[in-house]
Design an enzyme around this catalytic site. Structure first.
Site, PDB file in Angstrom:
ATOM      1  N   ARG A   1      -7.063  -0.996  -7.122  1.00  0.00           N
ATOM      2  CA  ARG A   1      -7.353  -2.366  -6.692  1.00  0.00           C
ATOM      3  C   ARG A   1      -8.544  -2.950  -7.455  1.00  0.00           C
ATOM      4  O   ARG A   1      -8.567  -4.144  -7.774  1.00  0.00           O
ATOM      5  CB  ARG A   1      -7.565  -2.393  -5.188  1.00  0.00           C
ATOM      6  CG  ARG A   1      -6.259  -2.148  -4.438  1.00  0.00           C
ATOM      7  CD  ARG A   1      -6.463  -1.858  -2.952  1.00  0.00           C
ATOM      8  NE  ARG A   1      -5.206  -1.446  -2.356  1.00  0.00           N
ATOM      9  CZ  ARG A   1      -4.340  -2.237  -1.725  1.00  0.00           C
ATOM     10  NH1 ARG A   1      -4.631  -3.517  -1.569  1.00  0.00           N
ATOM     11  NH2 ARG A   1      -3.211  -1.763  -1.234  1.00  0.00           N
TER      12      ARG A   1
ATOM     13  N   SER B   1      -8.642   1.357   4.021  1.00  0.00           N
ATOM     14  CA  SER B   1      -7.325   1.817   4.463  1.00  0.00           C
ATOM     15  C   SER B   1      -7.212   1.851   5.982  1.00  0.00           C
ATOM     16  O   SER B   1      -8.193   2.100   6.700  1.00  0.00           O
ATOM     17  CB  SER B   1      -7.035   3.210   3.903  1.00  0.00           C
ATOM     18  OG  SER B   1      -6.956   3.181   2.500  1.00  0.00           O
TER      19      SER B   1
ATOM     20  N   ASP C   1       0.842  -1.186   0.000  1.00  0.00           N
ATOM     21  CA  ASP C   1       0.000   0.000   0.000  1.00  0.00           C
ATOM     22  C   ASP C   1       0.884   1.246   0.000  1.00  0.00           C
ATOM     23  O   ASP C   1       1.603   1.508   0.973  1.00  0.00           O
ATOM     24  CB  ASP C   1      -0.902  -0.012   1.243  1.00  0.00           C
ATOM     25  CG  ASP C   1      -2.140   0.835   1.084  1.00  0.00           C
ATOM     26  OD1 ASP C   1      -2.204   1.603   0.115  1.00  0.00           O
ATOM     27  OD2 ASP C   1      -3.042   0.726   1.927  1.00  0.00           O
ATOM     28  N   ASP C   2       0.871   1.995  -1.098  1.00  0.00           N
ATOM     29  CA  ASP C   2       1.606   3.276  -1.205  1.00  0.00           C
ATOM     30  C   ASP C   2       3.125   3.108  -1.243  1.00  0.00           C
ATOM     31  O   ASP C   2       3.846   4.063  -0.923  1.00  0.00           O
ATOM     32  CB  ASP C   2       1.248   4.221  -0.060  1.00  0.00           C
ATOM     33  CG  ASP C   2      -0.140   4.830  -0.176  1.00  0.00           C
ATOM     34  OD1 ASP C   2      -0.882   4.435  -1.084  1.00  0.00           O
ATOM     35  OD2 ASP C   2      -0.474   5.693   0.658  1.00  0.00           O
TER      36      ASP C   2
ATOM     37  N   HIS D   1       1.218   2.425   4.072  1.00  0.00           N
ATOM     38  CA  HIS D   1       0.223   3.490   4.150  1.00  0.00           C
ATOM     39  C   HIS D   1       0.286   4.156   5.522  1.00  0.00           C
ATOM     40  O   HIS D   1       0.584   3.519   6.533  1.00  0.00           O
ATOM     41  CB  HIS D   1      -1.174   2.884   3.924  1.00  0.00           C
ATOM     42  CG  HIS D   1      -2.242   3.875   3.593  1.00  0.00           C
ATOM     43  ND1 HIS D   1      -2.804   4.707   4.532  1.00  0.00           N
ATOM     44  CD2 HIS D   1      -2.874   4.148   2.420  1.00  0.00           C
ATOM     45  CE1 HIS D   1      -3.736   5.454   3.959  1.00  0.00           C
ATOM     46  NE2 HIS D   1      -3.795   5.138   2.670  1.00  0.00           N
TER      47      HIS D   1
ATOM     48  N   CYS E   1      -5.860   4.194  -4.333  1.00  0.00           N
ATOM     49  CA  CYS E   1      -5.997   2.755  -4.101  1.00  0.00           C
ATOM     50  C   CYS E   1      -7.296   2.099  -4.562  1.00  0.00           C
ATOM     51  O   CYS E   1      -7.236   1.046  -5.198  1.00  0.00           O
ATOM     52  CB  CYS E   1      -5.742   2.435  -2.633  1.00  0.00           C
ATOM     53  SG  CYS E   1      -6.699   3.396  -1.480  1.00  0.00           S
TER      54      CYS E   1
ATOM     55  N   ASP F   1       0.178  -0.723  -4.912  1.00  0.00           N
ATOM     56  CA  ASP F   1      -1.082  -0.297  -5.529  1.00  0.00           C
ATOM     57  C   ASP F   1      -1.005   1.066  -6.197  1.00  0.00           C
ATOM     58  O   ASP F   1      -1.831   1.400  -7.033  1.00  0.00           O
ATOM     59  CB  ASP F   1      -2.228  -0.328  -4.510  1.00  0.00           C
ATOM     60  CG  ASP F   1      -2.066   0.689  -3.387  1.00  0.00           C
ATOM     61  OD1 ASP F   1      -0.950   1.214  -3.174  1.00  0.00           O
ATOM     62  OD2 ASP F   1      -3.065   0.943  -2.673  1.00  0.00           O
ATOM     63  N   ASN F   2      -0.038   1.883  -5.836  1.00  0.00           N
ATOM     64  CA  ASN F   2       0.198   3.184  -6.478  1.00  0.00           C
ATOM     65  C   ASN F   2       1.523   3.720  -5.960  1.00  0.00           C
ATOM     66  O   ASN F   2       2.163   3.109  -5.108  1.00  0.00           O
ATOM     67  CB  ASN F   2      -0.937   4.185  -6.216  1.00  0.00           C
ATOM     68  CG  ASN F   2      -1.385   4.273  -4.777  1.00  0.00           C
ATOM     69  OD1 ASN F   2      -2.488   3.853  -4.415  1.00  0.00           O
ATOM     70  ND2 ASN F   2      -0.536   4.815  -3.913  1.00  0.00           N
TER      71      ASN F   2
ATOM     72  N   HIS G   1     -10.668  -2.726  -0.009  1.00  0.00           N
ATOM     73  CA  HIS G   1     -10.972  -1.360  -0.469  1.00  0.00           C
ATOM     74  C   HIS G   1     -11.662  -1.304  -1.825  1.00  0.00           C
ATOM     75  O   HIS G   1     -11.449  -0.389  -2.612  1.00  0.00           O
ATOM     76  CB  HIS G   1      -9.723  -0.484  -0.473  1.00  0.00           C
ATOM     77  CG  HIS G   1     -10.039   0.930  -0.056  1.00  0.00           C
ATOM     78  ND1 HIS G   1      -9.079   1.878   0.177  1.00  0.00           N
ATOM     79  CD2 HIS G   1     -11.221   1.546   0.170  1.00  0.00           C
ATOM     80  CE1 HIS G   1      -9.633   3.005   0.537  1.00  0.00           C
ATOM     81  NE2 HIS G   1     -10.956   2.830   0.541  1.00  0.00           N
TER      82      HIS G   1
ATOM     83  N   LYS H   1       1.898  10.010  -5.262  1.00  0.00           N
ATOM     84  CA  LYS H   1       0.536   9.496  -5.178  1.00  0.00           C
ATOM     85  C   LYS H   1      -0.468  10.614  -5.473  1.00  0.00           C
ATOM     86  O   LYS H   1      -0.254  11.765  -5.108  1.00  0.00           O
ATOM     87  CB  LYS H   1       0.310   8.931  -3.774  1.00  0.00           C
ATOM     88  CG  LYS H   1      -1.097   8.446  -3.498  1.00  0.00           C
ATOM     89  CD  LYS H   1      -1.231   7.961  -2.068  1.00  0.00           C
ATOM     90  CE  LYS H   1      -2.671   7.527  -1.781  1.00  0.00           C
ATOM     91  NZ  LYS H   1      -2.836   6.998  -0.424  1.00  0.00           N
TER      92      LYS H   1
ATOM     93  N   LYS I   1      -5.727  -5.752   2.935  1.00  0.00           N
ATOM     94  CA  LYS I   1      -6.602  -4.658   2.497  1.00  0.00           C
ATOM     95  C   LYS I   1      -7.414  -5.042   1.260  1.00  0.00           C
ATOM     96  O   LYS I   1      -6.892  -5.628   0.319  1.00  0.00           O
ATOM     97  CB  LYS I   1      -5.749  -3.429   2.188  1.00  0.00           C
ATOM     98  CG  LYS I   1      -6.555  -2.206   1.747  1.00  0.00           C
ATOM     99  CD  LYS I   1      -5.645  -1.009   1.532  1.00  0.00           C
ATOM    100  CE  LYS I   1      -6.418   0.203   1.052  1.00  0.00           C
ATOM    101  NZ  LYS I   1      -5.549   1.383   0.872  1.00  0.00           N
TER     102      LYS I   1
END
Length: 462
Positions: free
Chosen positions: A57, A136, A13-14, A209, A53, A261-262, A113, A279, A111
């Site tokens: 996703r 998140s 995540d991130d 994250h 995200c 994811d990003n 989301h 991001k 996660k």
């Protein structure tokens, strides 16, 4: 080629392009991820489908650009919020459904989301099992200074930890979740190994994250504060799962994919390396992400691959490897990268579209990327990403032929998926799923409830 590989997808995540040692980080410790790259293929031009995200996703799940499946934005929000009545349409075909149809056992740990209503939870889309946070980790009760306590508690009720479709804990200790996640993964792998079936396991850790929580061991060892500790925690999770696969004799025929994811926020210790932006933006730093793949039985070792590729390519690629057929009654945007994986090189995708919400902001073909919009309005910028990944030298005026070629791709994209900035409605968009009268998974804060962490103590959030 080995048949029906097990597939372990770790989707962080991130995590940014510059956050791992093998991508150039001088401060974060990631020896096991780095070893994965040495024993597999490191992708240099791999893209998340969105710079945030929920769209990213949802796109990974369906093999489609977020706009295709109605996941470009959510009632004015960039990502899904607790209690929204939106999720992936049940008319979409998903990655776990494809693998399940080919005899795979499937599980998501971490996660989700992509919708928190019961109708939109992972077990409704082909996952046999689910354990994790439905959105998140900053969307629980957390110390915040930007709004009154009453508003924060209304918008962000206690953070739910789910098993299947049931809330099993509220406000869990986030420092320990990575261990709990790995335990769930190990239990799943062992059970499926005894049954003699192939598996698809998606581990989606909360790291890195905000807020940044990791076990104390990694905090004590970190050279980059809590952020470095979170990177190390995910690196440990990979090591633990690889050790389990080796012990069970499954490692050689398991495709392991490590990605994000990003792009990163580029703050609190995070980095996108040489890339511009972060991001939430369609500069390279927002969407070009780490991706490493290793499959000892079939893939080359120690390769660096510049093929243009994306998360949306996982669905057709994994389906091909598993022997699963894809539906022919709809557009799936992903490309089959099987040959790229097996050779560790090749052309990959023909193009990539960079959408932010409903606006097409840029298009890439080959080495060139054309920017058309940003938050502050129209842009006319062309970059040679092979020579200039940091997007520093605008070639728009110098290469009119390349601009004209990319504008044809832009017009095709606008007709297909639309572009709010250009006032064009797309012809190929589908609708998301919706339910009436949605409810949050957890109720109001209860001072008598035995939360282990009633209020997360960090003020960092989105």
């Amino acid at each position: 080629m080995a048949l029906k590989p097990n597939i372990l997808l770790i989707n962080c995540d991130d995590m940014g392009y510059g956050d791992l040692g093998c991508y150039g980080s001088p401060v974060n410790r990631s020896p096991h991820v780095d070893a994965l790259a040495q024993n597999g293929v490191l992708f240099t031009d791999f893209y998340a489908p969105s710079p945030v995200c929920s769209p990213s996703r949802g796109a990974l799940m369906t093999g489609c650009y977020p706009n295709r499946i109605g996941f470009s934005s959510f009632e004015g929000k960039a990502v899904l919020m607790p209690g929204q009545g939106i999720g992936i349409s049940h008319g979409e075909y998903t990655l776990p459904q494809a693998l399940k149809s080919a005899g795979y056992a499937t599980m998501l740990v971490g996660k989700w989301h992509c919708g928190d209503q019961p109708e939109f939870l992972p077990t409704r889309y082909g996952y046999d099992r689910y354990y994790g946070l439905p959105y998140s980790n900053d969307m629980g009760r957390q110390r915040r200074t930007w709004a009154p306590v009453e508003q924060v508690d209304r918008d962000f009720p206690p953070l739910p930890l789910l098993e299947g479709e049931e809330v099993i804990q509220q406000q869990p200790d986030q420092r320990g979740l990575i261990e709990r996640y790995v335990e769930q993964c190990v239990r799943f792998i062992r059970e499926i190994a005894r049954a003699g079936k192939p598996f698809y396991l998606n581990l989606a850790p909360l790291q890195v994250h905000l807020p940044l929580y990791a076990p104390e061991r990694f905090v004590a060892e970190s050279q980059n504060g809590d952020f470095g500790a979170c990177v190390a925690a995910v690196d440990w999770a990979l090591a633990a799962l690889e050790a389990e696969l080796k012990q069970l004799g499954l490692h050689d025929n398991t495709l392991i994919v490590f990605t994000s994811d990003n792009g990163s926020r580029a703050d609190h210790g995070a980095s996108n390396g040489p890339l511009r932006g972060a991001k939430c933006s369609t500069w390279e730093g927002g969407q070009r992400v780490p991706c490493i793949m290793s499959w000892p039985a079939a893939m080359p070792k120690g390769k660096v691959c510049g093929a243009l590729s994306s998360h949306i390519d996982f669905l057709p690629t994994f389906a091909h490897l598993a022997g699963a057929a894809l539906p022919t009654d709809r557009i799936i945007d992903g490309a089959d990268l099987t040959e790229v994986l097996l050779r560790g090189g090749g052309e990959g995708r023909a193009e990539f579209r960079y959408y932010r919400f409903e606006t097409l902001e840029a298009v890439r073909r080959g080495r060139y990327k054309l920017h058309l919009f940003k938050e502050d309005g129209p842009r006319r910028e062309l970059y040679d990403l092979a020579a200039d990944p940091g997007e520093t030298t605008n070639l728009y005026a110098e290469k009119p032929g390349i601009v004209a070629e990319l504008m044809r791709a832009v017009n095709d994209a606008r007709q297909d998926l639309g572009c709010a900035g250009a006032g064009v409605t797309g012809q190929g968009n589908r609708q998301p799923g919706r339910v009436p009268h949605p409810k949050k998974l957890t109720g109001n804060f209860d001072p008598d409830h035995p939360y282990i962490i009633a209020l997360y103590d960090k003020e960092e959030d989105f």
